[in-house]
Design a protein around this motif. Structure first.
Motif, short mmCIF file in Angstrom:
data_model
loop_
_atom_site.label_atom_id
_atom_site.label_comp_id
_atom_site.label_asym_id
_atom_site.label_seq_id
_atom_site.Cartn_x
_atom_site.Cartn_y
_atom_site.Cartn_z
N CYS A 171 149.11 33.59 -14.04
CA CYS A 171 150.55 33.58 -13.86
C CYS A 171 151.22 33.51 -15.23
O CYS A 171 150.73 32.84 -16.13
N LEU A 172 152.33 34.20 -15.39
CA LEU A 172 153.11 34.16 -16.62
C LEU A 172 154.57 33.91 -16.25
O LEU A 172 155.11 34.56 -15.36
N VAL A 173 155.17 32.93 -16.92
CA VAL A 173 156.59 32.61 -16.73
C VAL A 173 157.27 32.74 -18.08
O VAL A 173 156.79 32.21 -19.08
N GLU A 174 158.38 33.48 -18.11
CA GLU A 174 159.12 33.68 -19.36
C GLU A 174 160.55 33.19 -19.18
O GLU A 174 161.16 33.42 -18.14
N THR A 175 161.07 32.51 -20.19
CA THR A 175 162.45 32.06 -20.16
C THR A 175 163.03 32.16 -21.56
O THR A 175 162.30 32.10 -22.56
N VAL B 40 161.93 33.71 -26.97
CA VAL B 40 161.63 33.32 -25.60
C VAL B 40 160.51 32.30 -25.63
O VAL B 40 159.80 32.14 -26.62
N ARG B 41 160.37 31.60 -24.53
CA ARG B 41 159.24 30.69 -24.33
C ARG B 41 158.44 31.24 -23.16
O ARG B 41 159.01 31.60 -22.13
N ILE B 42 157.14 31.32 -23.33
CA ILE B 42 156.26 31.86 -22.30
C ILE B 42 155.23 30.80 -21.93
O ILE B 42 154.68 30.14 -22.81
N ILE B 43 155.01 30.65 -20.64
CA ILE B 43 153.96 29.77 -20.12
C ILE B 43 152.98 30.63 -19.34
O ILE B 43 153.39 31.48 -18.54
N MET C 287 149.25 27.07 -20.86
CA MET C 287 149.46 27.24 -22.30
C MET C 287 150.91 27.66 -22.52
O MET C 287 151.49 28.37 -21.70
N GLY C 288 151.49 27.25 -23.64
CA GLY C 288 152.85 27.62 -23.97
C GLY C 288 152.90 28.41 -25.27
O GLY C 288 152.08 28.18 -26.18
#
Length: 122
Positions: free
Chosen positions: A25-29, A38-41, A77-78
């Motif tokens: 899973c990848l979450v971007e904000t 941006v910050r990606i998790i 991971m961030g």
């Protein structure tokens, strides 16, 4: 672990959270403090279903204003990404800008090696 709470029960059966091929899973904000960043998790889906029985802190369940379903991620991971500095390319169909996520630039957000929580990272 990191829980993503949502309200779509149909998603529960679409995510593979058991067996040898678990989904990533990848979450971007957007970074709230830096322009062009941006910050990606990223993480591995290890549970998808009802919040109840997911291991979510039961004292916090009553504070959820929306959503009864969740996705639980492990090995989270961030990454802080600066558009001006990151190695990037366009996808083959030129519709998506892809970033190279270097593990050396990552921050552990869960587990014994975590240097901060996902909450603090975001």
């Amino acid at each position: 672990a990191l829980w993503v709470v949502h309200d779509n029960p149909r998603l529960r059966n679409q995510l593979i959270s058991t067996g040898p091929k678990k989904m990533k899973c990848l979450v971007e904000t957007k970074d709230p403090s830096k322009k062009n960043c941006v910050r990606i998790i990223t993480g591995i889906v290890d549970y998808s279903g009802s919040v109840l029985g997911s291991g979510f802190d039961e004292e916090q369940i009553n504070l959820i204003s929306q959503g009864t379903e969740c996705i639980r991620l492990c090995r989270v991971m961030g990454y802080h990404i600066n558009y001006d500095e990151v190695e990037k390319r366009l996808s083959k169909d030129k519709s998506v800008q892809e970033f190279r996520l270097n593990e050396a630039d990552s921050i552990f957000l869960t587990g014994e090696m975590a240097s901060m929580s996902a909450k603090d990272f975001l």
